[in-house]
Design a protein around this motif. Sequence first.
Motif, PDB file in Angstrom:
ATOM      1  N   LEU A 216       0.795  -1.400   0.149  1.00 49.05           N
ATOM      2  CA  LEU A 216       0.087   0.023  -0.044  1.00 49.05           C
ATOM      3  C   LEU A 216       0.865   1.370   0.007  1.00 49.05           C
ATOM      4  O   LEU A 216       1.844   1.502   0.734  1.00 49.05           O
ATOM      5  N   PHE A 217       0.428   2.188  -0.833  1.00 51.50           N
ATOM      6  CA  PHE A 217       1.068   3.522  -0.674  1.00 51.50           C
ATOM      7  C   PHE A 217      -0.283   4.410  -0.540  1.00 51.50           C
ATOM      8  O   PHE A 217      -1.179   4.461  -1.377  1.00 51.50           O
ATOM      9  N   VAL A 218      -0.071   5.485   0.304  1.00 52.70           N
ATOM     10  CA  VAL A 218      -0.994   6.434   0.458  1.00 52.70           C
ATOM     11  C   VAL A 218      -0.317   7.848   0.537  1.00 52.70           C
ATOM     12  O   VAL A 218       0.678   8.040   1.069  1.00 52.70           O
ATOM     13  N   GLY A 219      -0.862   8.784  -0.254  1.00 51.28           N
ATOM     14  CA  GLY A 219      -0.190  10.196  -0.229  1.00 51.28           C
ATOM     15  C   GLY A 219      -0.507  10.895  -1.658  1.00 51.28           C
ATOM     16  O   GLY A 219      -1.362  10.327  -2.667  1.00 51.28           O
ATOM     17  N   ARG A 220      -0.259  12.160  -1.746  1.00 55.27           N
ATOM     18  CA  ARG A 220      -0.238  12.726  -2.810  1.00 55.27           C
ATOM     19  C   ARG A 220       0.715  12.371  -3.897  1.00 55.27           C
ATOM     20  O   ARG A 220       1.663  12.096  -3.637  1.00 55.27           O
ATOM     21  N   LEU A 221       0.017  12.264  -5.078  1.00 55.36           N
ATOM     22  CA  LEU A 221       0.729  11.605  -6.223  1.00 55.36           C
ATOM     23  C   LEU A 221       1.677  12.938  -6.842  1.00 55.36           C
ATOM     24  O   LEU A 221       1.358  13.229  -7.891  1.00 55.36           O
ATOM     25  N   ALA A 222       2.613  13.287  -6.133  1.00 54.23           N
ATOM     26  CA  ALA A 222       3.643  14.353  -6.535  1.00 54.23           C
ATOM     27  C   ALA A 222       5.211  13.793  -6.805  1.00 54.23           C
ATOM     28  O   ALA A 222       5.523  12.740  -6.356  1.00 54.23           O
ATOM     29  N   VAL A 223       5.959  14.435  -7.429  1.00 56.16           N
ATOM     30  CA  VAL A 223       7.048  13.992  -7.827  1.00 56.16           C
ATOM     31  C   VAL A 223       8.095  13.669  -6.764  1.00 56.16           C
ATOM     32  O   VAL A 223       8.697  12.585  -6.951  1.00 56.16           O
ATOM     33  N   GLU A 224       8.247  14.196  -5.625  1.00 60.46           N
ATOM     34  CA  GLU A 224       8.790  14.110  -4.579  1.00 60.46           C
ATOM     35  C   GLU A 224       8.617  12.684  -3.948  1.00 60.46           C
ATOM     36  O   GLU A 224       9.309  12.195  -2.817  1.00 60.46           O
ATOM     37  N   LYS A 225       7.326  12.275  -4.058  1.00 60.62           N
ATOM     38  CA  LYS A 225       6.650  10.940  -3.674  1.00 60.62           C
ATOM     39  C   LYS A 225       7.458   9.802  -4.173  1.00 60.62           C
ATOM     40  O   LYS A 225       7.493   8.783  -3.695  1.00 60.62           O
ATOM     41  N   ASN A 226       8.130   9.943  -5.268  1.00 59.61           N
ATOM     42  CA  ASN A 226       8.807   8.690  -6.030  1.00 59.61           C
ATOM     43  C   ASN A 226       7.791   7.499  -6.231  1.00 59.61           C
ATOM     44  O   ASN A 226       8.500   6.390  -6.148  1.00 59.61           O
ATOM     45  N   VAL A 227       6.491   7.753  -6.405  1.00 63.67           N
ATOM     46  CA  VAL A 227       5.691   6.360  -6.684  1.00 63.67           C
ATOM     47  C   VAL A 227       6.351   5.635  -8.014  1.00 63.67           C
ATOM     48  O   VAL A 227       6.004   4.373  -8.021  1.00 63.67           O
ATOM     49  N   ASN A 228       6.784   6.554  -8.791  1.00 59.72           N
ATOM     50  CA  ASN A 228       7.166   5.861 -10.140  1.00 59.72           C
ATOM     51  C   ASN A 228       8.416   4.583  -9.647  1.00 59.72           C
ATOM     52  O   ASN A 228       8.349   3.619 -10.227  1.00 59.72           O
ATOM     53  N   GLU A 229       9.045   4.991  -8.727  1.00 59.02           N
ATOM     54  CA  GLU A 229      10.187   3.972  -8.059  1.00 59.02           C
ATOM     55  C   GLU A 229       9.578   2.878  -7.743  1.00 59.02           C
ATOM     56  O   GLU A 229      10.149   1.770  -7.943  1.00 59.02           O
ATOM     57  N   LEU A 230       8.387   3.006  -6.999  1.00 58.11           N
ATOM     58  CA  LEU A 230       7.660   1.810  -6.476  1.00 58.11           C
ATOM     59  C   LEU A 230       7.098   0.951  -7.360  1.00 58.11           C
ATOM     60  O   LEU A 230       7.114  -0.253  -7.393  1.00 58.11           O
ATOM     61  N   ILE A 231       6.616   1.706  -8.556  1.00 56.44           N
ATOM     62  CA  ILE A 231       5.891   0.764  -9.531  1.00 56.44           C
ATOM     63  C   ILE A 231       7.074   0.017 -10.294  1.00 56.44           C
ATOM     64  O   ILE A 231       6.788  -1.161 -10.431  1.00 56.44           O
ATOM     65  N   GLU A 232       8.010   0.676 -10.537  1.00 58.22           N
ATOM     66  CA  GLU A 232       9.053  -0.104 -11.266  1.00 58.22           C
ATOM     67  C   GLU A 232       9.804  -1.168 -10.574  1.00 58.22           C
ATOM     68  O   GLU A 232      10.042  -2.297 -10.902  1.00 58.22           O
ATOM     69  N   ALA A 233       9.894  -0.846  -9.140  1.00 64.78           N
ATOM     70  CA  ALA A 233      10.248  -2.061  -8.027  1.00 64.78           C
ATOM     71  C   ALA A 233       9.446  -3.512  -7.996  1.00 64.78           C
ATOM     72  O   ALA A 233       9.808  -4.364  -7.903  1.00 64.78           O
ATOM     73  N   LEU A 234       8.143  -2.820  -7.904  1.00 64.35           N
ATOM     74  CA  LEU A 234       7.220  -4.042  -8.118  1.00 64.35           C
ATOM     75  C   LEU A 234       7.454  -4.977  -9.372  1.00 64.35           C
ATOM     76  O   LEU A 234       7.417  -6.261  -9.163  1.00 64.35           O
ATOM     77  N   GLY A 235       7.606  -4.368 -10.549  1.00 66.71           N
ATOM     78  CA  GLY A 235       8.187  -5.312 -11.604  1.00 66.71           C
ATOM     79  C   GLY A 235       9.280  -6.091 -11.430  1.00 66.71           C
ATOM     80  O   GLY A 235       9.450  -6.975 -12.254  1.00 66.71           O
ATOM     81  N   MET A 236      10.148  -5.731 -10.343  1.00 66.75           N
ATOM     82  CA  MET A 236      11.609  -6.230 -10.303  1.00 66.75           C
ATOM     83  C   MET A 236      11.444  -7.314  -9.223  1.00 66.75           C
ATOM     84  O   MET A 236      12.581  -8.184  -9.077  1.00 66.75           O
TER      85      MET A 236
END
Length: 393
Positions: A216-236
């Motif tokens: 789970l991730f909760v928060g504003r979807l802003a650049v500094e939250k780095n949710v892109n890193e989490l999505i990419e790590a999920l695939g790894m």
Amino acid sequence: MPQEQALTIVIAADTYPPDINGAATFCYRLASAMHARGHRVHVLATRGNKGKTYTEVRPEAIVHRLESYAVPTHEYFRLTLPLKINREIYRLLKDIQPDAIHAQSHYMIGRAALTYGKRRGIRTVATNHLMPENLNPFLPFPQWFNDLYFRFSWWDMGRVFNRAELITTPTPLAAKAMEERAGLNHVQPLSNGIEVGNYELAENESVKRNAEPTILFVGRLAVEKNVNELIEALGMMTKVPNAVLEIVGGGEQRVKLEQLAKAQGLTDRVKFFGHISDAELREAYLRCDLFCQPGTAELQSLVTLEALSASKPVVLANALALPHLVDEGVNGYMFEPGNRVDLAEKLDRVLSLPQMERERMGKAGHHKVLNHAQEKTMQAFEDIYRRKTPVIH
């Protein structure tokens, strides 16, 4: 023992609900707690759309919505113009006659409120919720100009907050940064606090869990939250390749993140929920197996505290205040910011543990978060407003 007199408290907040961010949430909880304690609470905040200043009566406070202007680079943040609005702020404060003024930043509304309070000998308190660098994604200027602005903003924070009798910030790390970069002495760390019991399962209560291990991730979807890193790590992930990611919150990065999930072939494993109700959020915390906060600009991270109070293991970026919330291997792990391989390995490590071991980590996290109980925080601020807390110079 005679009952203490009720106070009139002004919270000067540049951001306030329906805005969704940590500072707005704290201000709402502060107003609600002080109202519940019998105090008269007023909030000064920007209005969310075009128009003149107006006043609304809400259950927790009388909220004065100040005339403001949209910022093209942010979905809801708005600016007030000092030459236009300061006189109005002073008029409101003169009518309110506060016993204490609590500014939530050194920008705009907080600046004017602290100036008024210092001139009239009113108890003034300042709390800082962000680093100036947090604004970087929203400034449409060259980076060299932004860097100059950040240095100026730290200096300006010191100049403005020195008008307050007492200064707080959520964590010791943030206090150290303010002392080193803004020249502020004796900043007092004081947790924003949470209602620890809100995210505990009630007796005989159960929550339907997902069939797949859930992050789970909760928060504003802003650049500094780095949710892109989490999505990419999920695939790894290799040990738990069927894990799913639930993302709660909205923001300017949502479309890009949805496109990233599609490009990574993860559409069926990444679920975007947007803004949800408090009840749905509570269920999301209780439903997940692991909470992850990859953001690198967290001064405290209320959502991480909430996840800990829900007895969930955490994987957090090793940045700013987040390390204070992790005991490595006890209630979770930290990962190197920007290192997707490290993040994927830590996610795998937790989710591949036996359920009893994850529950043990969750209980350790719940115990850790008891130090952030909201009741302690609100009692501390009430004592500050009553001048029971000494000012250290």
